[in-house]
Scaffold this active site. Structure first.
Site, PDB file in Angstrom:
ATOM      1  N   CYS A 159       0.818  -1.224   0.000  1.00 53.98           N
ATOM      2  CA  CYS A 159       0.000   0.000   0.000  1.00 53.98           C
ATOM      3  C   CYS A 159       0.852   1.273   0.000  1.00 53.98           C
ATOM      4  CB  CYS A 159      -0.943  -0.006   1.195  1.00 53.98           C
ATOM      5  SG  CYS A 159      -0.128  -0.396   2.755  1.00 53.98           S
ATOM      6  N   HIS A 254      -2.469   7.012   2.929  1.00 59.41           N
ATOM      7  CA  HIS A 254      -1.004   7.081   2.940  1.00 59.41           C
ATOM      8  C   HIS A 254      -0.555   8.235   2.029  1.00 59.41           C
ATOM      9  CE1 HIS A 254      -0.883   3.458   5.132  1.00 59.41           C
ATOM     10  NE2 HIS A 254      -0.403   2.618   4.247  1.00 59.41           N
TER      11      HIS A 254
HETATM   12  P1  NAP Z   1      -5.419  -7.908  10.102  1.00 59.59           P
HETATM   13  O1  NAP Z   1      -6.417  -6.843  10.372  1.00 59.59           O
HETATM   14  O2  NAP Z   1      -4.462  -8.255  11.163  1.00 59.59           O
HETATM   15  O3  NAP Z   1      -6.214  -9.246   9.643  1.00 59.59           O
HETATM   16  C1  NAP Z   1      -5.556 -10.472   9.512  1.00 59.59           C
HETATM   17  C2  NAP Z   1      -6.497 -11.535   8.973  1.00 59.59           C
HETATM   18  O4  NAP Z   1      -5.736 -12.756   8.848  1.00 59.59           O
HETATM   19  C3  NAP Z   1      -7.658 -11.853   9.909  1.00 59.59           C
HETATM   20  O5  NAP Z   1      -8.770 -12.251   9.153  1.00 59.59           O
HETATM   21  C4  NAP Z   1      -7.134 -13.037  10.713  1.00 59.59           C
HETATM   22  O6  NAP Z   1      -8.171 -13.896  11.209  1.00 59.59           O
HETATM   23  C5  NAP Z   1      -6.344 -13.772   9.641  1.00 59.59           C
HETATM   24  N1  NAP Z   1      -5.325 -14.617  10.269  1.00 59.59           N
HETATM   25  C6  NAP Z   1      -4.440 -14.302  11.249  1.00 59.59           C
HETATM   26  N2  NAP Z   1      -3.702 -15.384  11.593  1.00 59.59           N
HETATM   27  C7  NAP Z   1      -4.140 -16.402  10.834  1.00 59.59           C
HETATM   28  C8  NAP Z   1      -3.803 -17.785  10.731  1.00 59.59           C
HETATM   29  N3  NAP Z   1      -2.856 -18.330  11.498  1.00 59.59           N
HETATM   30  N4  NAP Z   1      -4.471 -18.551   9.835  1.00 59.59           N
HETATM   31  C9  NAP Z   1      -5.442 -18.010   9.046  1.00 59.59           C
HETATM   32  N5  NAP Z   1      -5.812 -16.715   9.091  1.00 59.59           N
HETATM   33  C10 NAP Z   1      -5.175 -15.919   9.974  1.00 59.59           C
HETATM   34  O7  NAP Z   1      -4.520  -7.549   8.826  1.00 59.59           O
HETATM   35  P2  NAP Z   1      -4.902  -6.632   7.548  1.00 59.59           P
HETATM   36  O8  NAP Z   1      -4.444  -5.243   7.758  1.00 59.59           O
HETATM   37  O9  NAP Z   1      -6.314  -6.871   7.190  1.00 59.59           O
HETATM   38  O10 NAP Z   1      -3.920  -7.236   6.441  1.00 59.59           O
HETATM   39  C11 NAP Z   1      -4.202  -8.444   5.767  1.00 59.59           C
HETATM   40  C12 NAP Z   1      -3.139  -8.646   4.682  1.00 59.59           C
HETATM   41  O11 NAP Z   1      -3.226  -7.570   3.742  1.00 59.59           O
HETATM   42  C13 NAP Z   1      -1.709  -8.620   5.222  1.00 59.59           C
HETATM   43  O12 NAP Z   1      -0.949  -9.539   4.499  1.00 59.59           O
HETATM   44  C14 NAP Z   1      -1.254  -7.204   4.972  1.00 59.59           C
HETATM   45  O13 NAP Z   1       0.147  -7.108   4.838  1.00 59.59           O
HETATM   46  C15 NAP Z   1      -1.961  -6.887   3.669  1.00 59.59           C
HETATM   47  N6  NAP Z   1      -2.222  -5.458   3.414  1.00 59.59           N
HETATM   48  C16 NAP Z   1      -2.801  -4.655   4.365  1.00 59.59           C
HETATM   49  C17 NAP Z   1      -3.067  -3.306   4.040  1.00 59.59           C
HETATM   50  C18 NAP Z   1      -3.712  -2.349   5.021  1.00 59.59           C
HETATM   51  O14 NAP Z   1      -3.827  -1.159   4.682  1.00 59.59           O
HETATM   52  N7  NAP Z   1      -4.144  -2.780   6.204  1.00 59.59           N
HETATM   53  C19 NAP Z   1      -2.749  -2.820   2.783  1.00 59.59           C
HETATM   54  C20 NAP Z   1      -2.196  -3.686   1.818  1.00 59.59           C
HETATM   55  C21 NAP Z   1      -1.939  -5.003   2.156  1.00 59.59           C
HETATM   56  P3  NAP Z   1      -8.679 -13.836  12.746  1.00 59.59           P
HETATM   57  O15 NAP Z   1      -9.564 -12.631  12.855  1.00 59.59           O
HETATM   58  O16 NAP Z   1      -9.417 -15.111  12.897  1.00 59.59           O
HETATM   59  O17 NAP Z   1      -7.465 -13.733  13.614  1.00 59.59           O
END
Ligand code: NAP
Length: 363
Positions: A159, A254
């Site tokens: 991002c 951002h």
């Molecule tokens: P987040 O809020 O921490 O969400 C993580 C997700 O992954 C939740 O659904 C969680 O499920 C699941 N998860 C965690 N541990 C797991 C496991 N052991 N097995 C299966 N599922 C699991 O993170 P996020 O910000 O949404 O980011 C998700 C992805 O997108 C990441 O790879 C991040 O780098 C990428 N990303 C994020 C952004 C942003 O702006 N936030 C931008 C671009 C890319 P539970 O709720 O059950 O724990």
């Protein structure tokens, strides 16, 4: 047209929730499957996401009773799912990479937000306005891995770089090659997922470090600007980028302060504005539902763009640019902004999927 039935891996996280919100009423896609960690497995979506729900809408009623699957239980996926968005954050990247390819091997295309497969050479890392042609590497990926049932993995870049990549690319496409680039990002808290950075670290503060972000900001553009070769994407080597990435107390959006040096000719300030204002690409030509009519918006006001006021331009899918000036050391400098959880995450993923449908890779 009958809607394409889809699933979301990591549906309970910040990015997953944004998919849920943005895909309400999507003209092509309908969510029928949600998956997350073993902690959420077996719970109704509304229970699993309960206190973490951070969207400015209620949980859509049609999804609140859907039972959450463990992302690893591929056998339990609704058989009608035609592809999945991956927004999961497993403890290690190797596991994420493997899980994504397990779906692909089952014939379920994966449109991912995770960084796990960004550097897999035969996986396209897409910003549809820039490298839409990288989807042509998908048949190579399928051949390399013996996938014959239509599955594949395609990813979205980090991002942090969404705000500057499209404006820089627009100049390169117009014939003004960029030699070097110094970037300082001011990145929103939602970029760290939920619950993210502790509030005591963020209120009244700026954190001058985001693990791994500077490397991604400097290196991912080289793959995006590369070309599809016979066995994978060959990186572009004609640009040098130096990035400093900081976390600031902003919820979404951002920002990047950018200085550019051109290789040969230097466009005038008016020329650059004209290039940005007229820039359009394949998503606009194909009239994809999530394509912003104006991918780059230039604001003349000296005090814009601002995250709070400009992140939602074109429903969060536009890059808003301002403060374009000549630079005393480099050639030019400007400030650019993109909505990190929309353009930089779920909205960008949806645009990728729309491109893949329009080009016949998702049937
Ligand atoms: P987040 O809020 O921490 O969400 C993580 C997700 O992954 C939740 O659904 C969680 O499920 C699941 N998860 C965690 N541990 C797991 C496991 N052991 N097995 C299966 N599922 C699991 O993170 P996020 O910000 O949404 O980011 C998700 C992805 O997108 C990441 O790879 C991040 O780098 C990428 N990303 C994020 C952004 C942003 O702006 N936030 C931008 C671009 C890319 P539970 O709720 O059950 O724990």
């Amino acid at each position: 047209m009958q809607k394409i039935k889809i699933g979301i891996l990591g549906a309970t996280g910040i990015v997953g929730q944004n998919y849920i919100r943005l895909l309400q009423d999507h003209p092509w896609f309908e969510i029928i499957d949600v998956a997350a960690s073993p902690r959420s497995k077996g719970k109704k979506y509304s229970e699993a996401v309960k206190d973490k729900w951070a969207q400015p809408i209620m949980i859509p009623e049609v999804l609140s009773d859907l039972v959450v699957r463990d992302v690893s239980d591929i056998d339990k996926i609704n058989k009608e799912v035609k592809f999945v968005f991956s927004a999961m954050d497993l403890p290690n990247k190797e596991d994420t990479r493997n899980v994504e390819f397990k779906y692909a091997e089952r014939g379920i295309p994966v449109v991912s937000n995770s960084s796990a497969n960004r550097w897999t050479a035969d996986v396209p890392m897409l910003i549809p306005e820039i490298n839409h042609d990288h989807i042509n590497i998908i048949p190579v990926q399928q051949k390399n891995r013996g996938i014959t049932n239509g599955g594949f993995v395609a990813v979205k870049p980090n991002c942090s770089l969404q705000s500057y990549m499209t404006p820089v690319y627009a100049l390169m496409k117009a014939g003004y090659d960029v030699e070097s680039c110094i970037i300082t990002t001011l990145q929103a808290i939602s970029g760290a997922g939920y619950p993210g950075v502790p509030s005591l670290d963020m209120i009244d503060n700026i954190v001058p470090y985001i693990g791994g972000e500077e490397k991604k900001s400097e290196e991912e553009p080289l793959k995006i600007l590369g070309k599809a070769g016979s066995s994978g994407i060959e990186n572009y080597s004609g640009i040098k980028i130096s990035a400093t990435c900081t976390r600031v107390p902003v919820t979404d959006g951002h920002m990047a302060c950018v200085s550019l040096k051109f290789k040969n000719k230097v466009p005038s300030i008016d020329k650059i504005k004209a290039i940005w204002k007229s820039f359009k690409s394949v998503p606009q030509e194909l009239n994809l539902p999530f394509a912003p009519a104006a991918p780059i918006i230039y604001m003349e006001n000296e005090n814009r763009p601002q995250p709070k006021k400009d992140r939602n331009n074109e429903k969060g899918m536009a890059i808003t640019v301002g403060r374009l000036h000549e630079d005393h050391i480099f050639d030019i400098k400007f400030v650019a902004l993109s909505h990190n959880t929309i353009r930089g995450a779920a909205g960008g993923g949806i645009l990728n999927a729309e491109l893949l449908v329009a080009r016949g890779f998702i049937k």
